[in-house]
Scaffold this motif. Structure first.
Motif, PDB file in Angstrom:
ATOM      1  N   VAL A 187      45.513  30.441  43.585  1.00 52.61           N
ATOM      2  CA  VAL A 187      44.109  30.810  43.365  1.00 52.61           C
ATOM      3  C   VAL A 187      43.352  30.854  44.707  1.00 52.61           C
ATOM      4  O   VAL A 187      42.384  31.600  44.855  1.00 52.61           O
TER       5      VAL A 187
ATOM      6  N   CYS B  33      42.851  34.264  46.320  1.00 50.54           N
ATOM      7  CA  CYS B  33      42.000  35.258  45.664  1.00 50.54           C
ATOM      8  C   CYS B  33      40.908  35.783  46.612  1.00 50.54           C
ATOM      9  O   CYS B  33      40.285  35.020  47.342  1.00 50.54           O
TER      10      CYS B  33
ATOM     11  N   LEU C  50      37.363  31.614  36.173  1.00 50.60           N
ATOM     12  CA  LEU C  50      37.791  32.428  37.308  1.00 50.60           C
ATOM     13  C   LEU C  50      38.180  33.829  36.838  1.00 50.60           C
ATOM     14  O   LEU C  50      38.248  34.090  35.634  1.00 50.60           O
TER      15      LEU C  50
ATOM     16  N   CYS D 177      35.100  33.604  42.821  1.00 54.36           N
ATOM     17  CA  CYS D 177      36.168  32.610  42.643  1.00 54.36           C
ATOM     18  C   CYS D 177      36.165  31.640  43.816  1.00 54.36           C
ATOM     19  O   CYS D 177      36.224  30.417  43.641  1.00 54.36           O
ATOM     20  N   GLN D 178      36.069  32.185  45.025  1.00 54.37           N
ATOM     21  CA  GLN D 178      36.114  31.334  46.215  1.00 54.37           C
ATOM     22  C   GLN D 178      34.956  30.332  46.219  1.00 54.37           C
ATOM     23  O   GLN D 178      35.120  29.190  46.634  1.00 54.37           O
TER      24      GLN D 178
ATOM     25  N   ARG E 233      47.243  33.216  37.764  1.00 60.55           N
ATOM     26  CA  ARG E 233      47.763  32.394  38.853  1.00 60.55           C
ATOM     27  C   ARG E 233      47.755  30.911  38.468  1.00 60.55           C
ATOM     28  O   ARG E 233      48.697  30.183  38.779  1.00 60.55           O
ATOM     29  N   SER E 234      46.668  30.468  37.819  1.00 58.64           N
ATOM     30  CA  SER E 234      46.566  29.031  37.535  1.00 58.64           C
ATOM     31  C   SER E 234      47.666  28.578  36.580  1.00 58.64           C
ATOM     32  O   SER E 234      47.981  27.395  36.520  1.00 58.64           O
TER      33      SER E 234
ATOM     34  N   LEU F 221      41.095  23.469  37.313  1.00 59.06           N
ATOM     35  CA  LEU F 221      40.926  24.899  37.004  1.00 59.06           C
ATOM     36  C   LEU F 221      40.642  25.155  35.520  1.00 59.06           C
ATOM     37  O   LEU F 221      40.021  26.155  35.169  1.00 59.06           O
TER      38      LEU F 221
ATOM     39  N   ASP G 133      43.021  37.582  37.355  1.00 63.48           N
ATOM     40  CA  ASP G 133      44.162  37.305  38.232  1.00 63.48           C
ATOM     41  C   ASP G 133      44.339  35.806  38.442  1.00 63.48           C
ATOM     42  O   ASP G 133      45.439  35.277  38.398  1.00 63.48           O
ATOM     43  N   CYS G 134      43.209  35.128  38.692  1.00 64.32           N
ATOM     44  CA  CYS G 134      43.267  33.686  38.948  1.00 64.32           C
ATOM     45  C   CYS G 134      43.704  32.910  37.704  1.00 64.32           C
ATOM     46  O   CYS G 134      44.397  31.900  37.800  1.00 64.32           O
TER      47      CYS G 134
END
Ligand code: HAM
Length: 400
Positions: free
Chosen positions: A201, A204, A186, A209-210, A193-194, A181, A189-190
């Protein structure tokens, strides 16, 4: 006018019937699988959810109905049912006995989410939990149990499964994912999160991001021997018992307590809020909440989402019961006694109103009664009345 709070709904009339039908079906199936009913409080200490669902989860991070009560206790309306049941299991010392216990529950859960179709702030779950059973056979068992509920309700679904490995494996994997990551751009938020829990992640909703995460290392490709063996056996058991499924390597579930099996049932009949059931194994949770180490596995079904699907299908309602009315108030005592007598074996509604027969029939019809009976002078004289079947138009004689 005082209105219900945003995201909180009244369950009335047909909706209420549907709710009861779903709960009755869930209970029947769960009891066939030897699960028994349990009830825990809806308000618990906030730290119970912080320690179980996890600080990195959206539920704890953003969605808790948390407040300080009059006794200065930091409390929270339950956002889910597993943590409270684990707390009760430990408090009643069942972890020390160590026998396998199977429980089911249903009722309100509260999450301060952005309300939309299929996503409420007060919603209802039917859930179940099995304690002290480490065998993956139980994982397969409860997945088949959920599938049986959906089959009986006529709800088409897709089952997705994944393995989240043992905790020690997961910790090593998180480091690997964390390094990946670091080199990917990203959303905000990600990025958060990371740092807190890189696994999150995968939750998400951002498509960009996906897309980038397609290249990420996946936990199910990095399993320890024990988790790998269980995951393979789970797939074999599901196949052998006629259940098809997809392996979803990105399925990490939004709660932090899972290890090994994770699964979700989705439906394509209700738009974006498609998860109708989620669950998995949580073998570390009892110990993490202060109990003796003891396995756990369970799931939660979202009742409103099932209601949404079933109401779309507009099922034909089965008529039942006897509707009684009178042509004159003087006949009410006999009608009242007849209603009491018949209630021993049937659903009966007696109207105390004196109004046109056509209006009475229309009301009985609207309320789904099967038979309609009206007492007039003749009927009182003979102590006998003919009820009309509103479906077949056949007649049946009632004496009183
Ligand atoms: P969950 O996936 O957070 O799992 O919730 C289970 C189900 O509740 C979801 O699949 C969905 O159908 C429904 N649901 C969740 N949030 C909402 C909402 N805001 N509005 C309407 N329906 C919703 C759990 O809660 C775990 N306790 C399940 C479990 C039990 N895992 C092990 N044991």
């Amino acid at each position: 006018m005082i209105k219900a709070l945003r995201g909180m709904e009244d369950i009335f009339a047909e909706k209420a019937e549907l709710y009861m039908k779903i709960i009755a079906t869930c209970r029947k199936v769960a009891e066939n699988f030897s699960y028994s009913y349990v009830e825990t409080p809806k308000l618990e200490e906030s730290k119970l959810f912080i320690r179980s669902v996890g600080e990195s989860s959206d539920i704890v991070g953003k969605e808790m109905y948390r407040f300080i009560d009059k006794g200065e206790n930091d409390v929270c309306l339950r956002p889910e049912g597993t943590a409270g049941l684990v707390r009760a299991f430990i408090e009643h010392k069942l972890d020390r006995i160590g026998a396998v216990e199977r429980f089911y529950y249903f009722g309100s859960m509260f999450r301060y989410e952005k309300p939309q179709k299929g996503r409420l702030r007060e919603f209802h779950q039917f859930g179940l939990e099995c304690f002290c059973e480490a065998s993956v056979y139980e994982d397969a068992n409860i997945i088949l149990l959920a599938a049986e509920i959906f089959k009986r309700l006529g709800i088409k679904n897709i089952l997705k499964i994944n393995s989240l490995a043992l905790k020690s494996t997961r910790e090593l994997y998180k480091e690997k994912l964390g390094s990946f990551l670091e080199n990917v751009e990203l959303c905000e938020d990600c990025q958060r999160r990371s740092k807190t829990n890189p696994l999150r992640v995968f939750d998400c909703k951002n498509e960009a991001c996906q897309e980038k995460l397609k290249e990420a290392p996946f936990l199910s490709d990095n399993l320890d021997e024990e988790s790998k063996k269980d995951f393979e056996l789970l797939q074999k058991l599901l196949k052998e018992n006629g259940l098809s499924f997809e392996i979803d390597k990105k399925l990490v579930r939004g709660l932090d307590y899972y290890s090994k099996t994770a699964f979700e049932f989705t439906s394509d009949e209700i738009g974006s809020q498609s998860a109708i059931c989620g669950g998995g194994r949580y073998d570390d949770l009892v110990e993490e909440l202060g109990g003796k180490s003891c396995a756990g596995v369970g799931f939660g079904i979202g009742i409103e989402r099932l209601m949404e699907i079933l109401s779309l299908k507009e099922e034909k309602k089965e008529r039942k019961g006897l509707y009684i009315c009178v042509l004159d108030e003087a006949y009410l005592p006999q009608a009242f006694a007849l209603a009491q007598k018949e209630r021993a074996k049937n659903k009966v509604l007696l109207s105390y109103d004196i109004k046109k027969i056509s209006k009475q029939i229309a009301y009985a019809d609207k309320k789904g009664f099967l038979e309609f009976l009206c007492l007039g002078e003749d009927e009182i004289k003979k102590s006998e009345a003919r009820a009309k079947n509103l479906e077949t138009k056949e007649e049946k004689i009632y004496t009183f």
